[in-house]
Design an enzyme around this catalytic site. Sequence first.
Site, mmCIF file in Angstrom:
data_model
loop_
_atom_site.group_PDB
_atom_site.id
_atom_site.type_symbol
_atom_site.label_atom_id
_atom_site.label_comp_id
_atom_site.label_asym_id
_atom_site.label_seq_id
_atom_site.Cartn_x
_atom_site.Cartn_y
_atom_site.Cartn_z
ATOM 1 N N LYS A 110 2.264 -3.049 12.295
ATOM 2 C CA LYS A 110 1.639 -2.835 10.995
ATOM 3 C C LYS A 110 0.246 -2.299 11.212
ATOM 4 C CE LYS A 110 2.814 -3.643 6.644
ATOM 5 N NZ LYS A 110 4.214 -3.676 6.156
HETATM 6 N N1 GLU Z 1 6.062 -0.543 4.676
HETATM 7 C C1 GLU Z 1 7.476 -0.746 4.594
HETATM 8 C C2 GLU Z 1 7.837 -2.171 4.961
HETATM 9 O O1 GLU Z 1 7.049 -3.060 4.849
HETATM 10 C C3 GLU Z 1 8.249 0.309 5.365
HETATM 11 C C4 GLU Z 1 7.974 0.371 6.843
HETATM 12 C C5 GLU Z 1 8.615 1.571 7.526
HETATM 13 O O2 GLU Z 1 9.309 2.330 6.877
HETATM 14 O O3 GLU Z 1 8.398 1.702 8.736
HETATM 15 O O4 GLU Z 1 8.960 -2.468 5.301
#
Ligand code: GLU
Length: 420
Positions: A110
């Site tokens: 993240k």
């Molecule tokens: N931000 C989204 C999540 O929390 C998508 C992450 C992604 O597609 O890598 O799952």
Amino acid sequence: MAEMPEFESEMHRTAVAQLDQVAERLNLDHDTHIRLRYPRRALVVSIPVRMDSGHTEVFMGYRVHHNTALGPTKGGLRYDAEVSMGEVTALAMLMSWKCSLMGLPYGGAKGGVRCSPRNMSKRELESLTRRYTAEIILMIGPDLDIPAPDLGTDEQTMAWMMDTYSMTQGKSVPGVVTGKPILVGGSAGRREATGRGIVYVLYQAVHRLGQEIKGRKVIVQGFGNVGGVAARMLWRDGAVIQGVSDYKGGVWNSQGLDIRALEQHVKETGSVVGFPGADPISNKDILEQPCDILLPAATGSQIREDNADRIQAQVVVEGANGPTTPEADVILHNRGILVIPDILANAGGVVVSYFEWVQGLQFFFWKESEITSRLQEIMARAFTRVWNISKKEHVNLRTAALMEGIRRVADAHQVRGLYP
Ligand code: GLU
């Protein structure tokens, strides 16, 4: 066990406590369990940005790789005033369990920048994104770590990231991010993926409860990429969307809102607020109205110890990451409310991110109908697995989802062994 002052935050404490509980239930080998409590690597950067006023402001940014046992890391980038190292680290851990649960060949990551994107111009956001990308460039790459949109970021953010990374490589590298505009290597159906995935798992749940979606009363908090798409699909299928809110406030009509007209209103005014034929309602009150299905699809910690006993839904489906605090989770469970947890409910986004990445690596793109049918299949399969574990182990869906997600990561660790 050792404290981790680097990541001190409520959300990180919660994520680690969840891991500890599930590790015990899974009878996880102690050494593997301990390893999973720590992120593999975490980077803090400062990002100077020349603001439109002419002054330079410095923002704090983070990128955390939680685990790489199953593959390169994957996870969104958020722009939000609340972003901290602890929050990003907790969310990276949740991404590990989410990717693992969905059977994707990824570890969790993240990123975040502490800023208020709504108060920044497009030029300021572009400068911020490019400098942030340059600062974390050693942490990302198509087979290393692949960012995607999250709270406060979108396709445009990903296009800037992709371009910045590509400029340093002297060639276009579309696989470094997902959630890009289709024009530059994005996938059909990525924008809608999270909302669609929510609806698919919700239909599985409704079916298991012996009901159908038609006529079910629904409340949606958040009307962006996630809540907006889900609301539209549910409305199309005959659900009664009584209340919808966004960051400015909410609107309520017990007979149901016309979602197509509401979308038009949002396009014209920028918010659901002031939608004709509906009463105003606050973001707090909307959660507490009687309904069949409550979809929190905005930010974290919306259902807490102090309002959980006033939630009057039969099913809560978590569109946002971490909308329910652990204390509230217990209260909802004891009151017989079925909670479909974030790592299952909102996993459609990362599943189609995976499709985008695979298509990009092969330079071969699929039709939207192919994307949606594969997504539907993966979501339904994951739901069934989680549902069956919850029945067999007599645990709620969150614990079942975590058990499945954590177990695969732990197994991968054990089979790979410890370096050196
Ligand atoms: N931000 C989204 C999540 O929390 C998508 C992450 C992604 O597609 O890598 O799952």
